[in-house]
Design a protein around this motif. Structure first.
Motif, PDB file in Angstrom:
ATOM      1  N   TYR A 131       0.856  -1.183   0.000  1.00  8.22           N
ATOM      2  CA  TYR A 131       0.000   0.000   0.000  1.00  8.22           C
ATOM      3  C   TYR A 131       0.892   1.233   0.000  1.00  8.22           C
ATOM      4  O   TYR A 131       1.539   1.539   1.006  1.00  8.22           O
ATOM      5  CB  TYR A 131      -0.903  -0.011   1.233  1.00  8.22           C
ATOM      6  CG  TYR A 131      -1.770   1.213   1.375  1.00  8.22           C
ATOM      7  CD1 TYR A 131      -2.724   1.522   0.422  1.00  8.22           C
ATOM      8  CD2 TYR A 131      -1.637   2.053   2.468  1.00  8.22           C
ATOM      9  CE1 TYR A 131      -3.518   2.644   0.547  1.00  8.22           C
ATOM     10  CE2 TYR A 131      -2.431   3.177   2.615  1.00  8.22           C
ATOM     11  CZ  TYR A 131      -3.377   3.468   1.649  1.00  8.22           C
ATOM     12  OH  TYR A 131      -4.153   4.583   1.775  1.00  8.22           O
ATOM     13  N   GLU A 132       0.970   1.894  -1.148  1.00  9.05           N
ATOM     14  CA  GLU A 132       1.824   3.063  -1.334  1.00  9.05           C
ATOM     15  C   GLU A 132       3.253   2.721  -0.893  1.00  9.05           C
ATOM     16  O   GLU A 132       3.873   1.848  -1.459  1.00  9.05           O
ATOM     17  CB  GLU A 132       1.238   4.275  -0.617  1.00  9.05           C
ATOM     18  CG  GLU A 132      -0.106   4.689  -1.180  1.00  9.05           C
ATOM     19  CD  GLU A 132      -0.790   5.781  -0.391  1.00  9.05           C
ATOM     20  OE1 GLU A 132      -0.252   6.232   0.647  1.00  9.05           O
ATOM     21  OE2 GLU A 132      -1.888   6.198  -0.814  1.00  9.05           O
ATOM     22  N   GLU A 133       3.738   3.385   0.141  1.00  4.51           N
ATOM     23  CA  GLU A 133       5.109   3.117   0.601  1.00  4.51           C
ATOM     24  C   GLU A 133       5.161   2.074   1.720  1.00  4.51           C
ATOM     25  O   GLU A 133       6.227   1.758   2.231  1.00  4.51           O
ATOM     26  CB  GLU A 133       5.787   4.416   1.068  1.00  4.51           C
ATOM     27  CG  GLU A 133       6.072   5.399  -0.060  1.00  4.51           C
ATOM     28  CD  GLU A 133       6.967   4.800  -1.140  1.00  4.51           C
ATOM     29  OE1 GLU A 133       8.041   4.256  -0.808  1.00  4.51           O
ATOM     30  OE2 GLU A 133       6.596   4.881  -2.323  1.00  4.51           O
ATOM     31  N   VAL A 134       4.002   1.559   2.100  1.00  8.14           N
ATOM     32  CA  VAL A 134       3.925   0.569   3.170  1.00  8.14           C
ATOM     33  C   VAL A 134       3.935  -0.837   2.584  1.00  8.14           C
ATOM     34  O   VAL A 134       3.192  -1.128   1.648  1.00  8.14           O
ATOM     35  CB  VAL A 134       2.639   0.765   4.011  1.00  8.14           C
ATOM     36  CG1 VAL A 134       2.486  -0.343   5.035  1.00  8.14           C
ATOM     37  CG2 VAL A 134       2.633   2.134   4.678  1.00  8.14           C
ATOM     38  N   VAL A 135       4.787  -1.678   3.137  1.00  8.84           N
ATOM     39  CA  VAL A 135       4.793  -3.100   2.800  1.00  8.84           C
ATOM     40  C   VAL A 135       4.819  -3.867   4.116  1.00  8.84           C
ATOM     41  O   VAL A 135       5.678  -3.631   4.962  1.00  8.84           O
ATOM     42  CB  VAL A 135       6.017  -3.496   1.939  1.00  8.84           C
ATOM     43  CG1 VAL A 135       6.115  -5.001   1.798  1.00  8.84           C
ATOM     44  CG2 VAL A 135       5.946  -2.851   0.564  1.00  8.84           C
ATOM     45  N   LEU A 136       3.857  -4.753   4.277  1.00  5.05           N
ATOM     46  CA  LEU A 136       3.783  -5.582   5.479  1.00  5.05           C
ATOM     47  C   LEU A 136       3.903  -7.043   5.064  1.00  5.05           C
ATOM     48  O   LEU A 136       3.210  -7.489   4.156  1.00  5.05           O
ATOM     49  CB  LEU A 136       2.468  -5.339   6.222  1.00  5.05           C
ATOM     50  CG  LEU A 136       2.228  -3.894   6.675  1.00  5.05           C
ATOM     51  CD1 LEU A 136       0.824  -3.733   7.218  1.00  5.05           C
ATOM     52  CD2 LEU A 136       3.252  -3.487   7.712  1.00  5.05           C
ATOM     53  N   ILE A 137       4.783  -7.760   5.750  1.00  8.74           N
ATOM     54  CA  ILE A 137       5.026  -9.172   5.464  1.00  8.74           C
ATOM     55  C   ILE A 137       4.514  -9.988   6.649  1.00  8.74           C
ATOM     56  O   ILE A 137       4.905  -9.743   7.787  1.00  8.74           O
ATOM     57  CB  ILE A 137       6.538  -9.451   5.278  1.00  8.74           C
ATOM     58  CG1 ILE A 137       7.188  -8.463   4.314  1.00  8.74           C
ATOM     59  CG2 ILE A 137       6.776 -10.906   4.872  1.00  8.74           C
ATOM     60  CD1 ILE A 137       6.829  -8.608   2.881  1.00  8.74           C
ATOM     61  N   GLY A 138       3.675 -10.975   6.372  1.00  7.62           N
ATOM     62  CA  GLY A 138       3.072 -11.739   7.455  1.00  7.62           C
ATOM     63  C   GLY A 138       1.968 -10.913   8.093  1.00  7.62           C
ATOM     64  O   GLY A 138       1.758  -9.745   7.742  1.00  7.62           O
ATOM     65  N   PHE A 139       1.218 -11.515   8.984  1.00  8.10           N
ATOM     66  CA  PHE A 139       0.130 -10.788   9.634  1.00  8.10           C
ATOM     67  C   PHE A 139       0.394 -10.676  11.128  1.00  8.10           C
ATOM     68  O   PHE A 139       0.357 -11.655  11.862  1.00  8.10           O
ATOM     69  CB  PHE A 139      -1.215 -11.473   9.398  1.00  8.10           C
ATOM     70  CG  PHE A 139      -2.358 -10.760  10.058  1.00  8.10           C
ATOM     71  CD1 PHE A 139      -2.750  -9.508   9.625  1.00  8.10           C
ATOM     72  CD2 PHE A 139      -3.031 -11.333  11.124  1.00  8.10           C
ATOM     73  CE1 PHE A 139      -3.799  -8.834  10.246  1.00  8.10           C
ATOM     74  CE2 PHE A 139      -4.078 -10.677  11.754  1.00  8.10           C
ATOM     75  CZ  PHE A 139      -4.462  -9.419  11.310  1.00  8.10           C
ATOM     76  N   ASP A 140       0.661  -9.443  11.549  1.00  8.95           N
ATOM     77  CA  ASP A 140       0.804  -9.097  12.959  1.00  8.95           C
ATOM     78  C   ASP A 140      -0.230  -7.994  13.189  1.00  8.95           C
ATOM     79  O   ASP A 140      -0.033  -6.857  12.734  1.00  8.95           O
ATOM     80  CB  ASP A 140       2.227  -8.608  13.230  1.00  8.95           C
ATOM     81  CG  ASP A 140       2.429  -8.102  14.647  1.00  8.95           C
ATOM     82  OD1 ASP A 140       1.443  -7.737  15.320  1.00  8.95           O
ATOM     83  OD2 ASP A 140       3.590  -8.052  15.085  1.00  8.95           O
TER      84      ASP A 140
END
Length: 117
Positions: free
Chosen positions: A98-107
């Protein structure tokens, strides 16, 4: 917002429920049908700010089959990214872009912090 998942992944299902519960629109991308390209993996790696090892699905069958536990000790980041592009199930999921956000895995705590400000 793009959610890259594997349909049978329980963690991916939790991420989808989180996004729906918080009325966050997203495009779903099945990693097996439309794998991440090497260019996308470079971007994910850069934007996530995580060590390369955090992009690996260490609990998966492919990780064991490719003997990644030993390879990560000697492979360069580029070699690991190439393997990730060749073996989609080696990628830790879900991946949220999402735009400049990258999240790996779900926390959930991290997702709240990054997405619900």
């Amino acid at each position: 917002m793009e959610l890259v998942c594997y349909a049978k992944c329980g963690t991916c299902m939790k991420a989808k429920k989180f996004l729906m519960a918080n009325n966050l629109d997203y495009e779903y991308r099945e990693i097996i049908i439309k794998p991440l390209s090497i260019e996308e993996l470079h971007e994910i790696y850069r934007k996530s700010g995580l060590p390369i090892k955090k992009l690996l699905n260490t609990s998966g069958l492919v990780y064991r089959e490719l003997e990644m536990k030993e390879k990560v000790k000697t492979y360069s980041d580029e070699e690991i990214l190439k393997l990730l592009s060749q073996h989609p199930m080696l990628v830790k999921r879900p991946v949220l872009r999402y735009e400049e956000v990258v999240l790996i895995g779900f926390d959930e705590k991290e997702w709240v912090e990054k997405l619900l400000k």
